[in-house]
Design a protein around this motif. Structure first.
Motif, PDB file in Angstrom:
ATOM      1  N   ARG A  38      -2.586   4.744   2.060  1.00 44.29           N
ATOM      2  CA  ARG A  38      -2.928   3.341   2.336  1.00 44.29           C
ATOM      3  C   ARG A  38      -3.733   2.700   1.206  1.00 44.29           C
ATOM      4  NH1 ARG A  38      -2.711   4.890   7.819  1.00 44.29           N
ATOM      5  NH2 ARG A  38      -0.874   3.942   8.740  1.00 44.29           N
ATOM      6  N   GLU A  39      -3.724   3.313   0.034  1.00 48.56           N
ATOM      7  CA  GLU A  39      -4.367   2.714  -1.137  1.00 48.56           C
ATOM      8  C   GLU A  39      -3.535   1.510  -1.580  1.00 48.56           C
ATOM      9  OE1 GLU A  39      -7.258   3.427  -2.824  1.00 48.56           O
ATOM     10  OE2 GLU A  39      -7.631   4.693  -1.087  1.00 48.56           O
ATOM     11  N   GLN A  55       0.828  -1.201   0.000  1.00 47.13           N
ATOM     12  CA  GLN A  55       0.000   0.000   0.000  1.00 47.13           C
ATOM     13  C   GLN A  55       0.859   1.248   0.000  1.00 47.13           C
ATOM     14  OE1 GLN A  55      -1.739  -1.616   3.670  1.00 47.13           O
ATOM     15  NE2 GLN A  55      -3.707  -1.026   2.807  1.00 47.13           N
ATOM     16  N   THR A  78      -7.044  -2.299   5.166  1.00 49.61           N
ATOM     17  CA  THR A  78      -7.160  -0.928   5.651  1.00 49.61           C
ATOM     18  C   THR A  78      -6.751  -0.809   7.117  1.00 49.61           C
ATOM     19  OG1 THR A  78      -9.491  -1.242   6.225  1.00 49.61           O
ATOM     20  CG2 THR A  78      -8.994  -0.381   4.023  1.00 49.61           C
TER      21      THR A  78
END
Length: 149
Positions: free
Chosen positions: A34-35, A29, A121
């Motif tokens: 945090r993609e 990520q 996530t």
């Protein structure tokens, strides 16, 4: 080599090790947003937990998956084939890897297990202290079960 001089930057990785499984799943990520950047399935001997971490043996074969799960490609198939030719990966191990390939693709197709929505996530609480390795973790220790057992 002093590890303090080398620091992972720009990305974070969330890893999922499944008990008894011949692969692990890693989501790389962007460290800021945090993609997901890519998913990575690493085919390996089942991990063993120790007081200092996780021990396993990489078997060269990998599956690289797009961030949105829309596509994937196999990586290092030639290296895996070479391990087969050399006998490092015997027929028993190759059979386990073949089954693990099917399970990993099945989980990916079904968005199940490590590919289910939500877990990438997760992030540690910024207030948590950085973990440290216990004394002696840099020393070789015998595995509880030899890799060839």
């Amino acid at each position: 080599m002093d590890p303090r001089h080398h620091r992972w930057q720009g990305t974070e990785v969330r890893s999922h090790f499944l008990a008894g499984e011949w692969f692990s799943v890693h989501c790389f990520q962007d460290a800021t947003t945090r993609e997901p950047l890519r998913w990575y399935v690493n085919f390996e001997r089942p991990h063993q937990r120790h007081s200092f971490g996780i021990d396993t043996m990489d078997l060269a074969l990998d599956l690289v998956v797009t961030p949105d799960f829309s596509g994937h490609h196999w990586k290092d198939e030639e290296e895996y084939a070479q391990l087969r030719r050399l006998g490092v990966v015997d027929d028993y191990t190759a059979g386990r890897i073949d089954r693990a390939r099917g399970r990993a693709i099945g989980m990916l197709d079904d968005r199940a297990g490590p590919f289910a929505v939500g877990w990438p996530t997760w992030a540690p609480d910024p207030a948590w202290p950085l973990p440290t390795l216990p004394s002696g973790a840099d020393e070789a220790t015998p595995s509880a079960v030899p890799y060839w057992a």
